[in-house]
Design a protein around this motif. Structure first.
Motif, PDB file in Angstrom:
ATOM      1  N   GLU A   1       0.422  -5.262  10.826  1.00 14.78           N
ATOM      2  CA  GLU A   1       0.044  -4.462   9.668  1.00 14.78           C
ATOM      3  C   GLU A   1      -0.818  -3.271  10.058  1.00 14.78           C
ATOM      4  N   GLU A   2      -1.512  -3.347  11.204  1.00 16.55           N
ATOM      5  CA  GLU A   2      -2.370  -2.239  11.626  1.00 16.55           C
ATOM      6  C   GLU A   2      -1.570  -1.000  12.002  1.00 16.55           C
ATOM      7  N   THR A   3      -0.280  -1.152  12.289  1.00 20.51           N
ATOM      8  CA  THR A   3       0.555  -0.011  12.671  1.00 20.51           C
ATOM      9  C   THR A   3       1.478   0.451  11.554  1.00 20.51           C
ATOM     10  N   PHE A   4       1.408  -0.179  10.387  1.00 17.43           N
ATOM     11  CA  PHE A   4       2.330   0.157   9.297  1.00 17.43           C
ATOM     12  C   PHE A   4       2.034   1.554   8.752  1.00 17.43           C
ATOM     13  N   PRO A   5       3.063   2.347   8.484  1.00 15.97           N
ATOM     14  CA  PRO A   5       2.864   3.571   7.694  1.00 15.97           C
ATOM     15  C   PRO A   5       2.787   3.226   6.214  1.00 15.97           C
ATOM     16  N   LEU A   6       2.610   4.247   5.399  1.00 13.20           N
ATOM     17  CA  LEU A   6       2.406   4.017   3.962  1.00 13.20           C
ATOM     18  C   LEU A   6       3.626   3.399   3.304  1.00 13.20           C
ATOM     19  N   THR A   7       4.828   3.782   3.736  1.00 10.82           N
ATOM     20  CA  THR A   7       6.035   3.238   3.107  1.00 10.82           C
ATOM     21  C   THR A   7       6.142   1.736   3.300  1.00 10.82           C
ATOM     22  N   LEU A   8       5.830   1.250   4.497  1.00 14.17           N
ATOM     23  CA  LEU A   8       5.870  -0.194   4.737  1.00 14.17           C
ATOM     24  C   LEU A   8       4.724  -0.902   4.038  1.00 14.17           C
ATOM     25  N   GLY A   9       3.564  -0.266   4.013  1.00 10.36           N
ATOM     26  CA  GLY A   9       2.420  -0.894   3.359  1.00 10.36           C
ATOM     27  C   GLY A   9       2.638  -1.077   1.868  1.00 10.36           C
TER      28      GLY A   9
ATOM     29  N   ILE B   1      -5.077   1.215   2.200  1.00 12.14           N
ATOM     30  CA  ILE B   1      -4.453   2.528   2.057  1.00 12.14           C
ATOM     31  C   ILE B   1      -4.884   3.496   3.166  1.00 12.14           C
ATOM     32  N   PRO B   2      -6.185   3.603   3.513  1.00 19.59           N
ATOM     33  CA  PRO B   2      -6.565   4.568   4.570  1.00 19.59           C
ATOM     34  C   PRO B   2      -5.859   4.317   5.904  1.00 19.59           C
ATOM     35  N   THR B   3      -5.684   3.050   6.271  1.00 21.48           N
ATOM     36  CA  THR B   3      -4.979   2.744   7.522  1.00 21.48           C
ATOM     37  C   THR B   3      -3.529   3.181   7.457  1.00 21.48           C
ATOM     38  N   TYR B   4      -2.870   2.891   6.344  1.00 20.26           N
ATOM     39  CA  TYR B   4      -1.469   3.277   6.198  1.00 20.26           C
ATOM     40  C   TYR B   4      -1.303   4.792   6.184  1.00 20.26           C
ATOM     41  N   VAL B   5      -2.190   5.476   5.491  1.00 21.42           N
ATOM     42  CA  VAL B   5      -2.107   6.938   5.428  1.00 21.42           C
ATOM     43  C   VAL B   5      -2.353   7.543   6.804  1.00 21.42           C
ATOM     44  N   ARG B   6      -3.301   6.994   7.543  1.00 17.11           N
ATOM     45  CA  ARG B   6      -3.570   7.505   8.887  1.00 17.11           C
ATOM     46  C   ARG B   6      -2.353   7.336   9.794  1.00 17.11           C
ATOM     47  N   ASN B   7      -1.685   6.198   9.711  1.00 18.31           N
ATOM     48  CA  ASN B   7      -0.489   5.986  10.519  1.00 18.31           C
ATOM     49  C   ASN B   7       0.642   6.927  10.103  1.00 18.31           C
ATOM     50  N   SER B   8       0.805   7.123   8.805  1.00 20.63           N
ATOM     51  CA  SER B   8       1.837   8.045   8.327  1.00 20.63           C
ATOM     52  C   SER B   8       1.555   9.466   8.778  1.00 20.63           C
TER      53      SER B   8
ATOM     54  N   TRP C   1      -3.442   3.685 -22.260  1.00 23.01           N
ATOM     55  CA  TRP C   1      -3.488   4.427 -20.997  1.00 23.01           C
ATOM     56  C   TRP C   1      -4.536   3.810 -20.078  1.00 23.01           C
ATOM     57  N   SER C   2      -4.132   3.536 -18.843  1.00 28.60           N
ATOM     58  CA  SER C   2      -5.038   2.848 -17.929  1.00 28.60           C
ATOM     59  C   SER C   2      -4.713   3.230 -16.487  1.00 28.60           C
ATOM     60  N   LEU C   3      -5.754   3.243 -15.643  1.00 34.46           N
ATOM     61  CA  LEU C   3      -5.603   3.496 -14.207  1.00 34.46           C
ATOM     62  C   LEU C   3      -5.800   2.222 -13.389  1.00 34.46           C
ATOM     63  N   HIS C   4      -5.699   1.074 -14.062  1.00 32.60           N
ATOM     64  CA  HIS C   4      -5.972  -0.173 -13.345  1.00 32.60           C
ATOM     65  C   HIS C   4      -4.956  -0.408 -12.229  1.00 32.60           C
ATOM     66  N   ALA C   5      -3.711   0.061 -12.390  1.00 30.18           N
ATOM     67  CA  ALA C   5      -2.693  -0.150 -11.357  1.00 30.18           C
ATOM     68  C   ALA C   5      -3.064   0.590 -10.072  1.00 30.18           C
ATOM     69  N   TYR C   6      -3.582   1.805 -10.208  1.00 32.29           N
ATOM     70  CA  TYR C   6      -3.988   2.573  -9.028  1.00 32.29           C
ATOM     71  C   TYR C   6      -5.198   1.929  -8.360  1.00 32.29           C
ATOM     72  N   ALA C   7      -6.114   1.421  -9.164  1.00 28.54           N
ATOM     73  CA  ALA C   7      -7.265   0.726  -8.589  1.00 28.54           C
ATOM     74  C   ALA C   7      -6.829  -0.530  -7.848  1.00 28.54           C
ATOM     75  N   GLU C   8      -5.805  -1.192  -8.374  1.00 31.21           N
ATOM     76  CA  GLU C   8      -5.327  -2.404  -7.715  1.00 31.21           C
ATOM     77  C   GLU C   8      -4.611  -2.099  -6.412  1.00 31.21           C
ATOM     78  N   VAL C   9      -3.928  -0.979  -6.357  1.00 36.14           N
ATOM     79  CA  VAL C   9      -3.286  -0.573  -5.104  1.00 36.14           C
ATOM     80  C   VAL C   9      -4.336  -0.375  -4.017  1.00 36.14           C
ATOM     81  N   VAL C  10      -5.417   0.313  -4.370  1.00 31.92           N
ATOM     82  CA  VAL C  10      -6.467   0.616  -3.384  1.00 31.92           C
ATOM     83  C   VAL C  10      -7.150  -0.654  -2.907  1.00 31.92           C
ATOM     84  N   THR C  11      -7.339  -1.626  -3.806  1.00 33.53           N
ATOM     85  CA  THR C  11      -8.040  -2.857  -3.424  1.00 33.53           C
ATOM     86  C   THR C  11      -7.117  -3.896  -2.795  1.00 33.53           C
ATOM     87  N   SER C  12      -5.798  -3.783  -3.002  1.00 35.82           N
ATOM     88  CA  SER C  12      -4.869  -4.801  -2.502  1.00 35.82           C
ATOM     89  C   SER C  12      -4.445  -4.556  -1.065  1.00 35.82           C
ATOM     90  N   ILE C  13      -4.286  -3.311  -0.679  1.00 36.70           N
ATOM     91  CA  ILE C  13      -3.798  -2.988   0.665  1.00 36.70           C
ATOM     92  C   ILE C  13      -4.704  -1.928   1.288  1.00 36.70           C
TER      93      ILE C  13
END
Length: 288
Positions: free
Chosen positions: A231-239, A79-86, A65-77
């Motif tokens: 990329e600054e205008t992308f919502p979460l689905t596109l990000g 997320i706050p910008t995409y969530v704000r646009n969404s 069991w690991s949360l490394h995938a979620y940590a990688e999502v946060v560090t790769s893209i």
């Protein structure tokens, strides 16, 4: 009086119990088909780096069991910008849908003017055409307005939906005429009748419109993909579609983790509003 033998009674009870068991088995099968993919997605996102995802060596439950995938999502893209646009798209769509659908539904529910049934029929006909059949013309119009690569260009074509107008129309038609007539005798004007009688009676329809609007705006992918470029205008689905963690391909764990991040707010919203949602479905059936 008809006498039934004990053998027939026992057979009747047996068939009745078999029917109950069959119904529950069917419900379990439907639940498995609906929830199974989501559960598999969640379990896959929690697997460790070295675990097999496919093939005979793969297992349903994670061994590591690991949360490394979620940590990688946060560090790769971002997320706050995409969530704000969404969230911006959700708020814009929610306000416009509630305001215009309520106004349009109230207008179509009012007697005394010709053509309201024809307008309702046109709204039904408009729902028959898929979005893909008009998206090219919509994009050309947005391009002429200079709204390409802007959140306004994503929001404007969906400022109000025909189904939402019809839902609110049906909700307002369900208000008894005697209640409005009593308000008229008390001297209530149009605005007072709307805010004190029709709007409270249409809460179920408003909840249906609100929940459907939030889900549609949050999950929309195709139209933002056509309109947005930076990329600054992308919502979460596109990000989330840009998730790539390796030069050799895509890590499915990270993709599943991104999908879970996207779907969790919708699940929370539905569980919080399901009581009003089903009540509005029952009270706001679309009729001409």
């Amino acid at each position: 009086m008809i006498l039934i033998s004990p053998e027939l009674r026992s057979k009747y009870r047996m068939f009745r119990h078999l029917g109950v068991v069959g119904r529950y088995l069917l419900l379990v099968a439907v639940l498995f088909l609906m929830v199974g993919p989501l559960a598999w997605q969640l379990l896959t996102s929690l697997k460790g780096r070295g675990e097999d995802l496919f093939g005979s060596a793969a297992s349903l439950l994670p061994r590591d069991w690991s949360l490394h995938a979620y940590a990688e999502v946060v560090t790769s893209i971002p997320i706050p910008t995409y969530v704000r646009n969404s969230l911006s798209l959700v708020v814009l769509a929610l306000v416009s849908q509630l305001v215009f659908a309520t106004a349009g539904g109230y207008m179509l529910s009012r007697p005394g003017w010709r053509g309201r049934k024809a307008v309702s029929l046109l709204l039904v006909v408009a729902m028959m055409f898929p979005f893909e059949s008009i998206m090219v013309s919509l994009f050309l119009q947005i391009q002429d307005y200079g709204l390409v690569d802007s959140l306004a260009g994503v929001w404007l074509p969906g400022i109000v939906g025909p189904i939402n107008v019809l839902v609110m129309r049906a909700a307002f038609l369900a208000v008894p005429k005697e209640v409005e007539e009593a308000a008229l005798l008390d001297g209530a004007n149009e605005w007072q009748r709307f805010f004190r009688i029709f709007l409270p009676a249409g809460v179920g329809g408003l909840m249906v419109v609100g929940v459907n609007t939030v889900i549609g705006a949050w999950d929309d992918f195709l139209w933002p993909l056509l309109v947005l470029q930076s990329e600054e205008t992308f919502p979460l689905t596109l990000g989330l579609a840009r998730l790539k963690t390796s030069a050799f391909g895509i890590d499915e764990r990270v993709v599943m983790a991104g999908s879970m991040i996207s779907v969790v707010p919708i699940l929370i919203l539905f569980f919080l509003t399901q009581r009003y949602f089903y009540k509005g479905i029952e009270a706001g059936a679309v009729k001409l």
